[in-house]
Design a protein around this motif. Structure first.
Motif, PDB file in Angstrom:
ATOM      1  N   UNK A   9      16.453 -22.299  63.322  1.00  0.00           N
ATOM      2  CA  UNK A   9      17.279 -20.916  63.767  1.00  0.00           C
ATOM      3  C   UNK A   9      18.282 -21.571  64.708  1.00  0.00           C
ATOM      4  N   UNK A  10      19.233 -20.626  64.571  1.00  0.00           N
ATOM      5  CA  UNK A  10      20.621 -20.733  65.222  1.00  0.00           C
ATOM      6  C   UNK A  10      21.019 -19.674  66.148  1.00  0.00           C
ATOM      7  N   UNK A  11      21.362 -19.934  67.281  1.00  0.00           N
ATOM      8  CA  UNK A  11      21.557 -19.006  68.263  1.00  0.00           C
ATOM      9  C   UNK A  11      22.870 -19.037  69.063  1.00  0.00           C
ATOM     10  N   UNK A  12      23.619 -18.157  68.839  1.00  0.00           N
ATOM     11  CA  UNK A  12      25.060 -17.948  69.436  1.00  0.00           C
ATOM     12  C   UNK A  12      25.206 -17.010  70.229  1.00  0.00           C
ATOM     13  N   UNK A  13      25.962 -16.891  71.282  1.00  0.00           N
ATOM     14  CA  UNK A  13      26.410 -16.018  72.087  1.00  0.00           C
ATOM     15  C   UNK A  13      27.040 -14.730  71.372  1.00  0.00           C
ATOM     16  N   UNK A  19      23.925 -16.693  75.677  1.00  0.00           N
ATOM     17  CA  UNK A  19      23.726 -18.278  75.232  1.00  0.00           C
ATOM     18  C   UNK A  19      22.151 -18.442  75.191  1.00  0.00           C
ATOM     19  N   UNK A  20      21.770 -19.604  74.530  1.00  0.00           N
ATOM     20  CA  UNK A  20      20.162 -19.728  74.309  1.00  0.00           C
ATOM     21  C   UNK A  20      19.539 -20.056  75.570  1.00  0.00           C
ATOM     22  N   UNK A  21      20.072 -20.363  76.585  1.00  0.00           N
ATOM     23  CA  UNK A  21      19.271 -20.758  77.670  1.00  0.00           C
ATOM     24  C   UNK A  21      18.965 -19.146  78.551  1.00  0.00           C
ATOM     25  N   UNK A  22      19.262 -18.196  78.037  1.00  0.00           N
ATOM     26  CA  UNK A  22      18.968 -17.254  78.388  1.00  0.00           C
ATOM     27  C   UNK A  22      17.596 -16.298  77.710  1.00  0.00           C
ATOM     28  N   UNK A  23      16.915 -17.075  77.075  1.00  0.00           N
ATOM     29  CA  UNK A  23      16.125 -16.621  76.200  1.00  0.00           C
ATOM     30  C   UNK A  23      14.789 -16.660  77.381  1.00  0.00           C
ATOM     31  N   UNK A  24      14.112 -15.568  77.446  1.00  0.00           N
ATOM     32  CA  UNK A  24      13.190 -15.139  78.504  1.00  0.00           C
ATOM     33  C   UNK A  24      11.679 -15.106  77.755  1.00  0.00           C
ATOM     34  N   UNK A  25      11.554 -14.878  76.567  1.00  0.00           N
ATOM     35  CA  UNK A  25      10.348 -14.672  76.039  1.00  0.00           C
ATOM     36  C   UNK A  25      10.062 -15.628  74.719  1.00  0.00           C
ATOM     37  N   UNK A  52      25.817 -22.420  74.011  1.00  0.00           N
ATOM     38  CA  UNK A  52      25.958 -21.774  75.307  1.00  0.00           C
ATOM     39  C   UNK A  52      27.283 -21.216  75.527  1.00  0.00           C
ATOM     40  N   UNK A  53      27.216 -19.988  76.336  1.00  0.00           N
ATOM     41  CA  UNK A  53      28.350 -19.299  76.873  1.00  0.00           C
ATOM     42  C   UNK A  53      29.446 -20.089  77.607  1.00  0.00           C
ATOM     43  N   UNK A  54      30.780 -20.331  76.828  1.00  0.00           N
ATOM     44  CA  UNK A  54      31.482 -21.022  77.543  1.00  0.00           C
ATOM     45  C   UNK A  54      31.514 -22.571  77.714  1.00  0.00           C
TER      46      UNK A  54
END
Length: 155
Positions: A9-13, A19-25, A52-54
């Protein structure tokens, strides 16, 4: 390759709003319903990489074992469904106290991005042995095998 199924899976802001580091669940949001349903049916391991953002570069955020699929409520509005991981066999950072791992120096990153169409495809079955081996090596790093993550420690 093992008989166990694996997805990438690919996650982009840009697409997800953060960003991916804000995934909380232990949930991956995706519009790839067919792939998500197949992953759930096979109880596949879904590996998450993204941006990640920025920040330049690609990061690894962990994995989940697909347990449940909830289709989008409003697909006509580009709403995304939820691929939910089994809490006992999933580890998504930073929920479990980890940090995203930079992947830019990994020799298999180009192959991973090829699987994902350079990010155009958000969830794809993973058939590339070198990518799977690289992800599994990350999972075996000392910071992950030194003990269960905080969220799963027994009291």
């Amino acid at each position: 390759m093992t008989t166990e199924k694996h997805y990438l899976a690919y996650h982009t802001p840009t697409r997800m709003g953060h960003g991916g580091s804000k995934i909380s669940v232990r949930v991956l949001y995706t519009s790839k319903a067919t792939e998500a349903q197949a992953a759930k049916r096979d109880r596949a391991t879904v590996w998450l990489i993204g941006r990640e953002e920025g920040q330049p570069g690609v990061f690894w955020y962990g994995w989940l074992t697909a347990k449940e699929w909830k289709p989008p409520h409003f697909p006509e509005l580009d709403d995304k469904g939820e691929l939910i991981g089994d809490p006992a066999t999933s580890y998504l950072m930073p929920m479990d106290g980890g940090e995203p791992v930079p992947l830019d120096d990994k020799p298999w990153l180009k192959s991973a991005l090829d699987v994902l169409g350079n990010g155009a495809y958000g969830l794809q079955i993973l058939h590339r042995e070198e990518v799977l081996a690289g992800l599994q090596a990350l999972r075996r790093t000392p910071r992950l095998i030194s003990g269960p993550p905080r969220a799963r420690r027994k009291k």
